[in-house]
Design a protein around this motif. Structure first.
Motif, mmCIF file in Angstrom:
data_model
loop_
_atom_site.group_PDB
_atom_site.id
_atom_site.type_symbol
_atom_site.label_atom_id
_atom_site.label_comp_id
_atom_site.label_asym_id
_atom_site.label_seq_id
_atom_site.Cartn_x
_atom_site.Cartn_y
_atom_site.Cartn_z
ATOM 1 N N GLU A 1 -6.988 38.118 -33.479
ATOM 2 C CA GLU A 1 -6.142 38.718 -32.460
ATOM 3 C C GLU A 1 -6.901 38.700 -31.139
ATOM 4 O O GLU A 1 -8.128 38.554 -31.120
ATOM 5 C CB GLU A 1 -5.773 40.155 -32.845
ATOM 6 N N ARG B 1 -2.200 43.556 -23.376
ATOM 7 C CA ARG B 1 -1.177 43.170 -24.351
ATOM 8 C C ARG B 1 -1.889 42.534 -25.539
ATOM 9 O O ARG B 1 -2.545 41.495 -25.402
ATOM 10 C CB ARG B 1 -0.179 42.196 -23.726
ATOM 11 N N VAL C 1 -2.163 40.393 -28.882
ATOM 12 C CA VAL C 1 -1.471 39.269 -29.521
ATOM 13 C C VAL C 1 -2.102 39.025 -30.889
ATOM 14 O O VAL C 1 -3.310 38.782 -30.998
ATOM 15 C CB VAL C 1 -1.562 37.988 -28.666
ATOM 16 N N HIS C 2 -1.303 39.117 -31.931
ATOM 17 C CA HIS C 2 -1.780 38.853 -33.293
ATOM 18 C C HIS C 2 -1.644 37.364 -33.619
ATOM 19 O O HIS C 2 -0.645 36.735 -33.282
ATOM 20 C CB HIS C 2 -0.964 39.661 -34.301
ATOM 21 N N LYS D 1 0.728 39.546 -39.772
ATOM 22 C CA LYS D 1 0.873 40.502 -38.670
ATOM 23 C C LYS D 1 2.036 40.083 -37.755
ATOM 24 O O LYS D 1 2.809 40.937 -37.301
ATOM 25 C CB LYS D 1 -0.427 40.568 -37.859
ATOM 26 N N ARG D 2 2.131 38.787 -37.488
ATOM 27 C CA ARG D 2 3.231 38.303 -36.627
ATOM 28 C C ARG D 2 4.572 38.541 -37.308
ATOM 29 O O ARG D 2 5.566 38.894 -36.668
ATOM 30 C CB ARG D 2 3.037 36.817 -36.299
ATOM 31 N N ALA E 1 5.209 40.899 -39.450
ATOM 32 C CA ALA E 1 5.472 42.344 -39.403
ATOM 33 C C ALA E 1 6.030 42.745 -38.042
ATOM 34 O O ALA E 1 6.930 43.588 -37.951
ATOM 35 C CB ALA E 1 4.185 43.111 -39.698
ATOM 36 N N GLU E 2 5.497 42.136 -36.970
ATOM 37 C CA GLU E 2 6.007 42.431 -35.621
ATOM 38 C C GLU E 2 7.474 42.038 -35.495
ATOM 39 O O GLU E 2 8.292 42.782 -34.961
ATOM 40 C CB GLU E 2 5.180 41.684 -34.564
ATOM 41 N N LYS E 3 7.791 40.836 -36.005
ATOM 42 C CA LYS E 3 9.184 40.384 -35.955
ATOM 43 C C LYS E 3 10.080 41.298 -36.776
ATOM 44 O O LYS E 3 11.184 41.644 -36.363
ATOM 45 C CB LYS E 3 9.287 38.938 -36.492
ATOM 46 N N ALA F 1 9.682 44.391 -37.401
ATOM 47 C CA ALA F 1 9.864 45.663 -36.700
ATOM 48 C C ALA F 1 10.936 45.537 -35.615
ATOM 49 O O ALA F 1 11.761 46.438 -35.424
ATOM 50 C CB ALA F 1 8.537 46.113 -36.089
ATOM 51 N N VAL F 2 10.914 44.414 -34.909
ATOM 52 C CA VAL F 2 11.929 44.183 -33.872
ATOM 53 C C VAL F 2 13.318 44.119 -34.502
ATOM 54 O O VAL F 2 14.273 44.743 -34.023
ATOM 55 C CB VAL F 2 11.628 42.873 -33.098
#
Length: 815
Positions: free
Chosen positions: A190, A204, A206-207, A212-213, A215-217, A219-220
């Motif tokens: 990261e 900001r 960035v993973h 992790k990426r 998981a971010e998606k 969450a969105v």
């Protein structure tokens, strides 16, 4: 009922007054805002969003019950506060539109602001690409840091972003607020993007790890899904998710699956073998050999022997020299099929003379060119003879092609080509394979020239098409040739044959010399692409015709950009005043004419009719060349006028169009294809400014059926010959109809990507949003269909029937 998601898409603090909080997004119509901070109502002003990007406009096509708004909230001191919630209120019912913790707001307040537009991570290659923008009221630096706050070396490109400047009306920000970087990482999991101004900074994270990426998606999607369910219920959310899963329409087509469906199967090949033609010309397939690996040569020979049309001969010239490793193998080939002829040479030969040796042995009616390690599809010659029987006047044929892995099992990077396109040919050798020419043409122009070795085929193609003329050149829109890729092939590693690209530039120059056009040829943005610079001695007068109704800020920006940037100075302005009502407009006209002797205002008193207004302007123009220009444009390239004029001065060219961008630096116009959207549409709309498009077509000068009249240079002689724009088309399709009539009159319409402008849209006319306007639009569609049924039925010759009309990105048509 249409179920829509209303949401905040952008939020920021005012850079001048940090107590003002700005929100932008989609909002339910006829609702009032209510901003609440810990139970206390705050002042909130809402209005229609002033500036809408191209991408937002595209999304808004599905927006029925909503609208795009901007909101301004006056915040108190945030210390000790907990949460801000914004509601949309109507008839006593509140819908939660937005919520954010006071702690998050406090962290952002008074700090540099940013927006990340895209993060692309290629895990296999260990590359991360990030694009976005950042703004502040002081000079801003951008850099990368690791978890321990150690700086990571990385080149960050800063980009001009007019749309971001427009968003921050309260203060001046750096015009290069956009940024892009490509980070090559190794053991990094990261990193931080750091936006810094003095001792103020924003980070900001960035993973790079896939989980992790993901998981971010997730969450969105969860947040969006939760909000959608609150608005419309669980059943509606389930239906939307199901629709997304089932909707394959927007997924890219897998070429490896597509090609299997489009190559002829055994039954079709059997039918082809039975077909009887009234004319059975003989094809001589000429192939130069040089120490060719036997397995690849055998695969090529197998593909030729598998042809469903049998009247061919194979002429193999072995240029390997006296100790050729192919001697025994070729002897066996010769014995295996009487149609195979081998030409043996006592010394090693260069590519041109080696090919010529094969051509000299040819006895066929047509010469077919192939490389020694590629393959032809089994129906290649059948498709050629079929075309020749349909039109015996054809003297040159070429087909589409793709690339093939070394083992011959994987097919990729298809090149679906337009019909004959001389200006694309002068930019790149797009014809390549399969290439077939009548033997009589070869006898007329001579063979390959060794001084062009490396691009000997490029020079030869030019001489063939010059001799044949465009009416006798035929494109077969089918994959008939597989180009094998290996490390030393220009197909995959262009740098391995730099001499070939130098020879290519000389081949283009030789073509222009033969037709008497003075040029200089420069290498393009990529190896294998070229730019033509015309060296005309004349500097004719250009009449720049600009229709205008009020909106003098647009007109002033347009004219100022030409006055301040344009290096070509022999022009006049013909401003066509069209029913303005504001006093400031007429005052500006008076000031403009008094201060600029190049400017003349003429007055159109009729109703709005774009064609009639431009024709009226042309009747007052003194120039040999007319530049039809929208008032909401701004030139970018200083040599914009020269770029347009260079092509337009050629005798065979009637009109030239430019590359236009929306204010958010996405493509607005890169040529027009008939059939997009049912009638016609712009190519590569909303592609990023640095994108090059399918086969680099965005950055290639080329001929199209039409270009937009938002910026179109027209030869006066051609304009008069077709009697200007048709006033039957009051608003829509007038430029398309005009260009098609130029084509019918024998002129080419050229798109030149090196004439670059911003196009800020036709603000002065408004939308087709009344019954009268909709009816007029439908009438103009009917008129266009009546005038041009053939091209709508048969397809645009400058496009390819294997590409889709459902989008403008030149992607594959669905199977």
């Amino acid at each position: 009922m249409q179920r829509e998601l209303y949401e905040v898409e952008k939020d920021r603090f005012d850079l001048k007054d940090s107590s003002l909080y700005h929100l932008q997004g989609t909002w339910p119509k006829d609702h009032k805002p209510e901003a609440v901070l810990d139970g206390e109502k705050l002042p909130a002003a809402i209005s229609a969003q002033e500036r809408v990007s191209a991408l937002e406009r595209f999304k808004d096509l599905d927006l029925v019950n909503g609208e795009r708004v901007q909101m301004e909230i006056k915040l108190p001191d945030l210390e000790g506060k907990k949460k801000l919630v914004v509601y949309a209120v109507k008839g006593g019912k509140r819908i939660q539109w937005f919520a954010v913790s006071a702690a998050q707001l406090y962290r952002k307040q008074g700090k540099p602001q940013y927006f990340i537009e895209s993060i692309e991570v290629e895990s296999a290659e260990k590359i991360c690409r990030v694009r976005g923008w950042a703004a502040f009221n002081r000079p801003l630096t951008i850099r990368l840091e690791d978890r321990s706050r150690k700086e990571i070396p990385c080149e960050i490109t800063r980009l001009k972003r007019v749309d971001v400047q427009n968003q921050y009306q309260e203060t001046e920000i750096d015009e290069k607020s956009g940024f892009f970087f490509e980070f090559h990482y190794d053991n990094v999991k990261e990193f931080y993007i750091v936006f810094e101004a003095g001792n103020v900074r924003t980070l900001r994270l960035v993973h790079l790890q896939p989980q992790k990426r993901l998981a971010e998606k997730a969450a969105v999607y969860f947040r969006k899904g939760s909000r959608y369910m609150k608005l419309h219920g669980a059943a509606a959310l389930t239906g939307k998710v199901f629709g997304k899963v089932m909707n394959r329409k927007n997924r890219p087509v897998d070429y490896s699956k597509w090609i299997v469906k489009h190559l002829p199967d055994k039954a079709e090949l059997a039918e082809e073998r039975k077909t009887k033609f009234s004319w059975n010309p003989k094809f001589s397939i000429v192939i130069p050999l040089y120490k060719t690996p036997e397995k690849y040569l055998q695969q090529l020979v197998d593909s030729i022997e598998a042809q469903t049309y049998g009247n061919w001969e194979l002429c193999l010239s072995d240029g390997s020299g006296v100790d050729s490793p192919l001697t025994d193998y070729l002897a066996g080939l010769e014995k295996s099929d009487e149609r195979i002829r081998v030409i043996r040479n006592d010394q090693a030969l260069q590519i041109a003379e080696n090919t010529n040796a094969a051509m000299e042995a040819a006895t066929g009616d047509f010469i077919v060119f192939a490389d020694h390690d590629d393959e032809m599809t089994s129906d290649a010659l059948f498709q050629c003879v079929k075309a020749l029987n349909e039109n015996p006047e054809i003297e040159v044929l070429y087909s589409d092609e793709d690339k093939m892995s070394m083992d011959g099992h994987k097919f990729f990077q298809p090149h679906f080509k337009p019909d004959f396109n001389i200006d694309l040919l002068c930019t790149v050798n797009y014809i390549c394979h399969l290439f077939v020419v009548k033997k009589e043409i070869v006898d007329q122009i001579g063979m390959l020239k060794k001084e062009f070795d490396g691009a000997q085929d490029y020079d030869f193609v030019f001489r063939c098409v010059e001799a044949a003329g465009r009416e006798k050149i035929h494109h077969i829109p089918r994959i008939l040739y597989h180009w094998r890729c290996h490390e030393d092939s220009t197909a995959e590693n262009p740098e391995s044959k730099m001499y070939a690209f130098d020879a290519g530039a000389r081949a283009i120059k030789a073509h222009y010399d033969r037709i008497g056009v003075p040029v200089e040829i420069e290498k393009g943005e990529y190896l294998g692409l070229y730019r033509t610079k015309f060296l005309w001695e004349e500097k004719p007068l250009i009449s720049i015709i600009i229709p205008n109704k009020d909106h003098i800020d647009d007109l002033k920006r347009c004219i100022d950009s030409i006055e301040e940037k344009a290096t070509y100075r022999n022009y006049e302005y013909v401003i066509v005043e069209n029913n303005s009502t504001e006093d400031e407009t007429f005052a500006y006209y008076k000031e403009l004419e008094a201060s600029n002797p190049k400017a003349h205002v003429v007055y159109w008193d009729g109703i709005f009719n774009y064609s009639a207004i431009n024709n009226f302007g042309a009747s007052h123009a003194k120039g040999e060349y007319l530049l039809l220009l929208n008032n909401d444009t701004e030139i970018i390239s200083p040599d914009c006028l020269e770029q347009l004029l260079g092509y337009c001065m050629r005798p065979d060219v009637g009109a030239v169009g430019a590359r236009l961008y929306y204010e958010d630096d996405t493509v607005q116009h890169a040529g027009v294809v008939i059939g997009f959207g049912g009638i016609a549409g712009h190519c590569f709309v909303q592609q990023k400014r640095d994108a090059t498009g399918y086969c680099h077509r965005i950055i290639c000068a080329q001929d199209y059926s039409a270009v937009t009249a938002a910026c179109m240079m027209v030869k006066r002689e051609a304009f008069d010959k077709v009697h200007g724009l048709s006033e039957e088309f009051q608003v829509a399709f007038n430029d398309i109809d005009f260009c098609l009539r130029l084509g019918k009159a024998g002129y080419l319409v050229v798109y030149n990507p090196y004439a670059e402008l911003y196009h800020y849209e036709s603000k002065s006319r408004g939308l087709e949003d009344t019954p009268e306007k909709v009816a007029r639009f439908n009438r103009e569609i009917a008129s266009f269909e009546k005038h041009w049924p053939e091209i709508l039925r048969d397809g645009d010759p400058y496009y390819n029937p294997n590409l889709t009309l459902e989008s403008q990105d030149f992607s594959l048509k669905r199977i």
